[in-house]
Design a protein around this motif. Structure first.
Motif, PDB file in Angstrom:
ATOM      1  N   SER A  17       0.862  -1.188   0.000  1.00 21.46           N
ATOM      2  CA  SER A  17       0.000   0.000   0.000  1.00 21.46           C
ATOM      3  C   SER A  17       0.893   1.230   0.000  1.00 21.46           C
ATOM      4  N   THR A  18       0.570   2.144  -0.879  1.00 26.72           N
ATOM      5  CA  THR A  18       1.305   3.390  -0.990  1.00 26.72           C
ATOM      6  C   THR A  18       0.286   4.520  -1.024  1.00 26.72           C
ATOM      7  N   TYR A  19       0.469   5.514  -0.151  1.00 25.62           N
ATOM      8  CA  TYR A  19      -0.444   6.649  -0.080  1.00 25.62           C
ATOM      9  C   TYR A  19       0.301   7.923  -0.446  1.00 25.62           C
ATOM     10  N   TYR A  20      -0.355   8.770  -1.232  1.00 22.82           N
ATOM     11  CA  TYR A  20       0.247  10.029  -1.655  1.00 22.82           C
ATOM     12  C   TYR A  20      -0.454  11.233  -1.033  1.00 22.82           C
ATOM     13  N   LYS A  21      -1.404  10.968  -0.177  1.00 18.77           N
ATOM     14  CA  LYS A  21      -2.110  12.010   0.560  1.00 18.77           C
ATOM     15  C   LYS A  21      -2.219  11.509   1.993  1.00 18.77           C
ATOM     16  N   TRP A  22      -2.022  12.400   2.955  1.00 23.20           N
ATOM     17  CA  TRP A  22      -2.035  11.956   4.342  1.00 23.20           C
ATOM     18  C   TRP A  22      -3.436  11.509   4.741  1.00 23.20           C
ATOM     19  N   ILE A  23      -3.508  10.303   5.266  1.00 22.44           N
ATOM     20  CA  ILE A  23      -4.743   9.734   5.815  1.00 22.44           C
ATOM     21  C   ILE A  23      -4.341   9.048   7.112  1.00 22.44           C
ATOM     22  N   SER A  24      -5.119   9.255   8.169  1.00 21.16           N
ATOM     23  CA  SER A  24      -4.770   8.648   9.460  1.00 21.16           C
ATOM     24  C   SER A  24      -4.793   7.122   9.343  1.00 21.16           C
ATOM     25  N   MET A  25      -4.046   6.468  10.222  1.00 20.38           N
ATOM     26  CA  MET A  25      -3.917   5.014  10.160  1.00 20.38           C
ATOM     27  C   MET A  25      -5.261   4.316  10.348  1.00 20.38           C
ATOM     28  N   GLU A  26      -6.095   4.816  11.232  1.00 20.31           N
ATOM     29  CA  GLU A  26      -7.406   4.211  11.441  1.00 20.31           C
ATOM     30  C   GLU A  26      -8.262   4.307  10.185  1.00 20.31           C
ATOM     31  N   GLU A  27      -8.207   5.476   9.543  1.00 18.29           N
ATOM     32  CA  GLU A  27      -8.981   5.673   8.323  1.00 18.29           C
ATOM     33  C   GLU A  27      -8.420   4.820   7.182  1.00 18.29           C
ATOM     34  N   ARG A  28      -7.096   4.672   7.128  1.00 18.60           N
ATOM     35  CA  ARG A  28      -6.486   3.826   6.096  1.00 18.60           C
ATOM     36  C   ARG A  28      -6.972   2.391   6.218  1.00 18.60           C
ATOM     37  N   VAL A  29      -6.929   1.865   7.436  1.00 18.85           N
ATOM     38  CA  VAL A  29      -7.330   0.472   7.666  1.00 18.85           C
ATOM     39  C   VAL A  29      -8.786   0.275   7.272  1.00 18.85           C
ATOM     40  N   ALA A  30      -9.650   1.201   7.682  1.00 19.43           N
ATOM     41  CA  ALA A  30     -11.070   1.092   7.350  1.00 19.43           C
ATOM     42  C   ALA A  30     -11.288   1.224   5.843  1.00 19.43           C
ATOM     43  N   LEU A  31     -10.632   2.201   5.245  1.00 16.86           N
ATOM     44  CA  LEU A  31     -10.782   2.440   3.810  1.00 16.86           C
ATOM     45  C   LEU A  31     -10.295   1.242   3.002  1.00 16.86           C
ATOM     46  N   GLU A  32      -9.124   0.726   3.355  1.00 16.32           N
ATOM     47  CA  GLU A  32      -8.583  -0.428   2.642  1.00 16.32           C
ATOM     48  C   GLU A  32      -9.514  -1.622   2.733  1.00 16.32           C
ATOM     49  N   PHE A  49     -14.334   0.035 -12.558  1.00 18.28           N
ATOM     50  CA  PHE A  49     -14.375   1.368 -11.965  1.00 18.28           C
ATOM     51  C   PHE A  49     -15.485   1.410 -10.937  1.00 18.28           C
ATOM     52  N   LEU A  50     -15.227   2.088  -9.833  1.00 18.53           N
ATOM     53  CA  LEU A  50     -16.287   2.334  -8.866  1.00 18.53           C
ATOM     54  C   LEU A  50     -15.978   3.594  -8.093  1.00 18.53           C
ATOM     55  N   GLU A  51     -17.019   4.204  -7.555  1.00 17.58           N
ATOM     56  CA  GLU A  51     -16.845   5.379  -6.704  1.00 17.58           C
ATOM     57  C   GLU A  51     -17.248   4.987  -5.300  1.00 17.58           C
ATOM     58  N   TYR A  52     -16.392   5.357  -4.344  1.00 16.52           N
ATOM     59  CA  TYR A  52     -16.657   4.983  -2.961  1.00 16.52           C
ATOM     60  C   TYR A  52     -16.124   6.063  -2.031  1.00 16.52           C
ATOM     61  N   ARG A  53     -16.981   6.616  -1.212  1.00 14.73           N
ATOM     62  CA  ARG A  53     -16.639   7.640  -0.222  1.00 14.73           C
ATOM     63  C   ARG A  53     -15.791   8.773  -0.804  1.00 14.73           C
ATOM     64  N   GLY A  54     -16.160   9.231  -1.976  1.00 16.69           N
ATOM     65  CA  GLY A  54     -15.453  10.344  -2.586  1.00 16.69           C
ATOM     66  C   GLY A  54     -14.211   9.955  -3.366  1.00 16.69           C
ATOM     67  N   TYR A  55     -13.888   8.676  -3.426  1.00 18.59           N
ATOM     68  CA  TYR A  55     -12.734   8.194  -4.177  1.00 18.59           C
ATOM     69  C   TYR A  55     -13.205   7.542  -5.474  1.00 18.59           C
ATOM     70  N   LYS A  56     -12.497   7.826  -6.544  1.00 20.45           N
ATOM     71  CA  LYS A  56     -12.670   7.077  -7.782  1.00 20.45           C
ATOM     72  C   LYS A  56     -11.681   5.931  -7.708  1.00 20.45           C
ATOM     73  N   VAL A  57     -12.178   4.716  -7.769  1.00 21.38           N
ATOM     74  CA  VAL A  57     -11.343   3.537  -7.613  1.00 21.38           C
ATOM     75  C   VAL A  57     -11.320   2.777  -8.937  1.00 21.38           C
ATOM     76  N   VAL A  58     -10.122   2.470  -9.393  1.00 20.57           N
ATOM     77  CA  VAL A  58      -9.920   1.672 -10.602  1.00 20.57           C
ATOM     78  C   VAL A  58      -9.101   0.462 -10.181  1.00 20.57           C
ATOM     79  N   TYR A  59      -9.542  -0.719 -10.572  1.00 15.13           N
ATOM     80  CA  TYR A  59      -8.813  -1.918 -10.185  1.00 15.13           C
ATOM     81  C   TYR A  59      -8.717  -2.875 -11.360  1.00 15.13           C
ATOM     82  N   ARG A  60      -7.772  -3.781 -11.268  1.00 16.89           N
ATOM     83  CA  ARG A  60      -7.601  -4.800 -12.299  1.00 16.89           C
ATOM     84  C   ARG A  60      -7.002  -6.023 -11.641  1.00 16.89           C
ATOM     85  N   ARG A  61      -7.484  -7.181 -12.042  1.00 17.28           N
ATOM     86  CA  ARG A  61      -6.971  -8.432 -11.484  1.00 17.28           C
ATOM     87  C   ARG A  61      -5.995  -9.059 -12.479  1.00 17.28           C
TER      88      ARG A  61
END
Length: 151
Positions: A17-32, A49-61
């Motif tokens: 996991s790599t973050y480029y914006k500061w997010i508290s550890m509790e929020e990171r764990v919950a968000l992840e 593609f999906l939108e979740y809690r203000g984040y645009k999420v793109v994933y690929r398997r």
């Protein structure tokens, strides 16, 4: 701008996991955990593609790994992020042969180095695979020279 990059196995365990914006550890764990649960529960027929809690999420398997990129920027091109994920996987494939979960787990510093060469402060800076892998090749050559001195 990329907010985070996650690499997750099929069981939902975060391998990188790599973050480029500061997010508290509790929020990171919950968000992840929430984003991973959402991505893993989607079928292959659904879009990546999906939108979740203000984040645009793109994933690929790829094989047993999910590569997840999140962004808060509304102007992010989802297809561009999908192409970035593909480029990241191709670069890692060139470096490790065929990238797998064990490569990420046992060579974490090199995986972070590859991601850091490609993304700086949330912006994609380099996409040329040769330019990305050149410093790693130099490091490996120098480490082999050091090993031969002590043998």
């Amino acid at each position: 701008m990329i907010t985070f990059i996650l690499m997750v196995n099929k069981q939902g365990q975060t391998r990188l996991s790599t973050y480029y914006k500061w997010i508290s550890m509790e929020e990171r764990v919950a968000l992840e955990s929430e984003i991973i649960r959402k991505c893993l529960s989607r079928s292959e027929l659904q879009c990546s593609f999906l939108e979740y809690r203000g984040y645009k999420v793109v994933y690929r398997r790829y094989a047993s790994l999910f590569f997840i990129v999140g962004s808060t920027d509304g102007a992010v091109n989802e297809l561009g992020m999908l192409e970035f994920i593909h480029n990241l996987v191709e670069t890692m494939d060139r470096w490790a042969g065929s990238i797998c979960e064990l490569d990420i787990m046992y060579q974490m510093e090199k995986v972070h180095f590859i991601v850091d060469e490609m993304v700086m402060d949330g912006y994609i800076m380099e996409t040329n695979k040769s330019n990305i892998l050149k410093p790693i090749d130099l490091i490996e050559k120098e480490s082999k020279k050091d090993q031969s001195l002590f043998v």
